[in-house]
Design an enzyme around this catalytic site. Structure first.
Site, PDB file in Angstrom:
ATOM      1  N   SER A 199      82.761-106.913 -39.906  1.00  0.00           N
ATOM      2  CA  SER A 199      83.427-106.698 -38.626  1.00  0.00           C
ATOM      3  C   SER A 199      84.930-106.788 -38.787  1.00  0.00           C
ATOM      4  CB  SER A 199      82.971-107.756 -37.607  1.00  0.00           C
ATOM      5  OG  SER A 199      83.692-107.611 -36.396  1.00  0.00           O
ATOM      6  N   SER A 200      85.650-105.946 -38.043  1.00  0.00           N
ATOM      7  CA  SER A 200      87.109-106.059 -37.976  1.00  0.00           C
ATOM      8  C   SER A 200      87.549-107.080 -36.934  1.00  0.00           C
ATOM      9  CB  SER A 200      87.732-104.698 -37.656  1.00  0.00           C
ATOM     10  OG  SER A 200      87.587-103.815 -38.736  1.00  0.00           O
ATOM     11  N   GLU A 251      80.413-102.331 -29.822  1.00  0.00           N
ATOM     12  CA  GLU A 251      80.816-101.431 -30.907  1.00  0.00           C
ATOM     13  C   GLU A 251      81.506-100.185 -30.383  1.00  0.00           C
ATOM     14  OE1 GLU A 251      81.610 -99.780 -34.641  1.00  0.00           O
ATOM     15  OE2 GLU A 251      81.585-101.721 -33.700  1.00  0.00           O
ATOM     16  N   ASP A 292      78.280-100.071 -38.070  1.00  0.00           N
ATOM     17  CA  ASP A 292      79.372-100.726 -38.785  1.00  0.00           C
ATOM     18  C   ASP A 292      79.020-100.985 -40.245  1.00  0.00           C
ATOM     19  OD1 ASP A 292      81.549-100.848 -37.180  1.00  0.00           O
ATOM     20  OD2 ASP A 292      81.368-102.949 -36.641  1.00  0.00           O
ATOM     21  N   GLY A 319      89.974-102.658 -31.035  1.00  0.00           N
ATOM     22  CA  GLY A 319      90.590-101.520 -31.698  1.00  0.00           C
ATOM     23  C   GLY A 319      89.885-101.038 -32.942  1.00  0.00           C
ATOM     24  N   THR A 349      85.578-102.546 -27.679  1.00  0.00           N
ATOM     25  CA  THR A 349      85.678-103.989 -27.889  1.00  0.00           C
ATOM     26  C   THR A 349      86.656-104.580 -26.888  1.00  0.00           C
ATOM     27  OG1 THR A 349      85.200-103.632 -30.231  1.00  0.00           O
ATOM     28  CG2 THR A 349      86.210-105.724 -29.681  1.00  0.00           C
TER      29      THR A 349
END
Length: 601
Positions: A474-475, A429, A449, A496, A409
């Site tokens: 999603s982070s 990803e 994910d 990350g 990312t």
């Protein structure tokens, strides 16, 4: 260009932030079977900024990104009179070429936008979607979950790409230059070639995984049979053709023409062909979701609503306000220990509740309810291992999550001369996505994910289970920072994987609580506490800090996630007046650059 629906009235204005920030708390998206409902939690009244002198409006040009070539592409657009969103299109087009391990045209993104004229803050969701044929058993074979490596390399891992459509939607609303004028640098670099950076060369040299698929081997092998190394010039004629076609045909051409057909054909190849079709790609729609904003100290922090996990960052900050040890500073083992324990609570709740709000009920207001965050913060000192998920107001307990979240990312921040700002996190990803290429770029593996296990043992659904048309959790959590009057103060974000939440929270605390210069804050050690362990940049902690942490039960192990790549800046008063204090994480190859454009009023 894709015909987008009229912009919904979801954006947050400065006046709304100052009067009642609870209005910014909607989860956005179409309501699903667990659609969020109920009133927003009461919030503190606005407070004046703590400076005696009124700060001038924050203006650029300012660009911080993970590759100098991408930064220059963005600044070039700004010099030509483009907006921050115009420059974001150019930055992404170049990043997809020169940093393909991290993001690209075949991936997705979340973008936060600040409109300086109206004070409006909004977000754009370019998260990928599962194909119409996807089922909750997507990553199961013979009743057992696929290994993460097999899943990533399969055609099943690729969802409909969203970054291009999202950028087109945002540029239609906020752009000043023609769309066709935004791809020149990317096309030139692809045709003439760009110098392979040391970081890219390191990923090219990998001996397995996505770097060794037949697509990657063809792309990363020179005419003499050797792999490209740092300093070599790499050309990509297919990418040049694609961005040229994108420039002239717009997003419509990308999603309904040759490029979409090539993506679908690549996904359908062995091993483990995927079900993504050209029709799935043509049906993709980005979403403008508004902004999720909450006060922190004297500031207002704005993030995208779910399926972004920005709500988790806001939850950690709310708990941090109830945790005095946080204020002890970067040299305090007590502060780092408290930060780690708050993370455990944050991740436990995020993993249990956050998903696509069109499919599951995400209790955003409950997760940020002051009574709930206060009660959660009170648990932190007594934690001796992994935290259990709580029960926020309005929360329906979903199954324990079984999501693997590899990392590949990038993040960038742009502010134009008028003060409009973009904070955007973008991804394919994993490193090089699925390892498959079409039309000159790597395809995403975003569907990994999703939780590989769709239900818990008693059959209850997992919030992040696979479903047709669903967006995986999603982070990614791009951040805008405002003052209590709704004026832009800063922007930041990081890649990350799941550690994004820890990296962003640590950067915010370091800059806003500890008062560190942005570059110093970004270069601090990372500490990630998800579950029962403590991952860290162990070599960046001093011996004294390590000893203090060990004495408090925090035994550091080397971080097994992708390292941070924080980029961004804060508008601050320095010895020469107000200016951008910018930073680019020294773990990567990015830069933060400011250019003067006349006087700032």
């Amino acid at each position: 260009m894709i015909a987008f629906p009229p912009r919904p009235l979801r954006a947050v204005t400065a006046a709304v932030i100052a009067a009642s920030m609870a209005l910014a708390g909607c989860a956005g998206g179409e309501p699903g079977p667990w659609a969020q409902s109920g009133p927003a939690a009461p919030l503190p009244a606005p407070v004046p900024a703590p400076t005696a002198v009124q700060a001038p409006m924050a203006r650029g040009p300012f660009v911080a990104a993970a590759n100098p070539l991408a930064v220059e592409a963005g600044l070039k657009v700004l010099r030509e009179g483009g907006s921050a969103v115009d420059a974001a299109v150019a930055v992404q087009a170049v990043l997809g070429l020169v940093e393909p391990q991290s993001s690209g045209l075949g991936g997705g993104a979340f973008m936060m936008v600040f409109d300086a004229r109206t004070g409006e803050v909004t977000s754009y969701d370019g998260r990928e979607t599962a194909p119409a044929a996807a089922t909750p058993e997507l990553f199961l074979e013979n009743g057992r979950s696929l290994g993460i490596g097999d899943a990533i390399l399969s055609g099943r891992s690729t969802g409909s790409p969203g970054a291009v459509a999202m950028l087109a939607m945002a540029q239609e609303a906020h752009g000043r230059l023609p769309w066709s004028a935004l791809f020149g640098e990317a096309e030139r670099l692809a045709r003439d070639g760009f110098v392979v950076s040391p970081r890219l060369a390191g990923f090219i040299a990998a001996t397995r995984g996505q770097a060794r698929t037949r697509w990657a081997n063809a792309y990363f092998t020179r005419a003499d049979g050797e792999r490209y190394v740092a300093g070599d010039v790499l050309r990509n004629a297919d990418y040049a053709d694609t961005v040229a076609e994108l420039a002239t045909g717009g997003a419509e051409g990308f999603y309904r023409g040759r490029i979409a057909r090539e993506i679908a054909a690549t996904v359908a190849e062995e091993p483990r062909p995927g079900a993504l079709t050209a029709q799935d790609i043509a049906a993709y729609q980005p979403i403008e979701r508004g902004a999720l904003c909450r006060p922190y100290r004297i500031y207002v922090i704005c993030v995208p609503p779910p399926p972004s996990s920005g709500v988790a960052v806001l939850q950690l900050l709310a708990m941090a306000e109830r945790t005095p040890d946080i204020a002890l500073g970067p040299d305090s083992a007590e502060a780092w220990t408290a930060f780690a324990q708050l993370q455990r609570l944050m991740y436990a709740d995020r993993d249990r509740y956050v998903g696509d709000p069109g499919f599951v009920r995400v209790p955003v207001q409950g997760l940020l309810d002051p009574g709930y965050t206060g009660a959660r913060a009170a648990l932190a000192p007594g934690l001796t291992g992994a935290a259990e998920a709580g029960t926020p107001p309005g929360g329906m307990l979903a199954g324990p999550d079984a999501t693997n979240e590899p990392a590949g990312t990038s993040h960038f921040v742009i502010v134009d001369a008028e003060g409009n700002a973009v904070s955007m996190t973008t991804t394919v990803e994993s490193v090089f996505g699925s390892g498959r290429m079409a039309a000159g770029f790597f395809l995403n593996n975003e569907l990994t994910d999703f939780s590989f296990a769709p239900t818990r043992p008693d059959g209850a659904p997992v919030a992040n289970a696979v479903a047709a048309g669903k967006r995986p959790r999603s982070s990614m959590a791009p951040i805008l920072i405002l003052d209590r009057q709704g004026r832009l103060v800063g922007a930041l974000g990081s890649p990350g994987g799941s550690s994004i939440l820890a990296y962003n929270a640590r950067a915010l605390i370091a800059v806003l609580d500890w008062g560190l210069p942005v570059q110093t804050a970004f270069n601090l050690p990372n500490l990630v506490a998800r579950g029962d362990g403590f991952g860290a940049d162990t070599e960046r902690f001093s011996e004294a800090l390590r000893a203090g942490l060990t004495a408090r039960g925090v035994t550091l192990r080397p971080n097994d996630s992708e390292t941070s790549g924080l980029h961004g800046g804060i508008w601050r008063q320095g010895p020469d007046g107000w200016a951008w204090d910018g930073g680019a994480d020294n773990r990567r190859e990015g830069v933060a650059r400011v250019e003067a454009v006349g006087s700032r009023q």
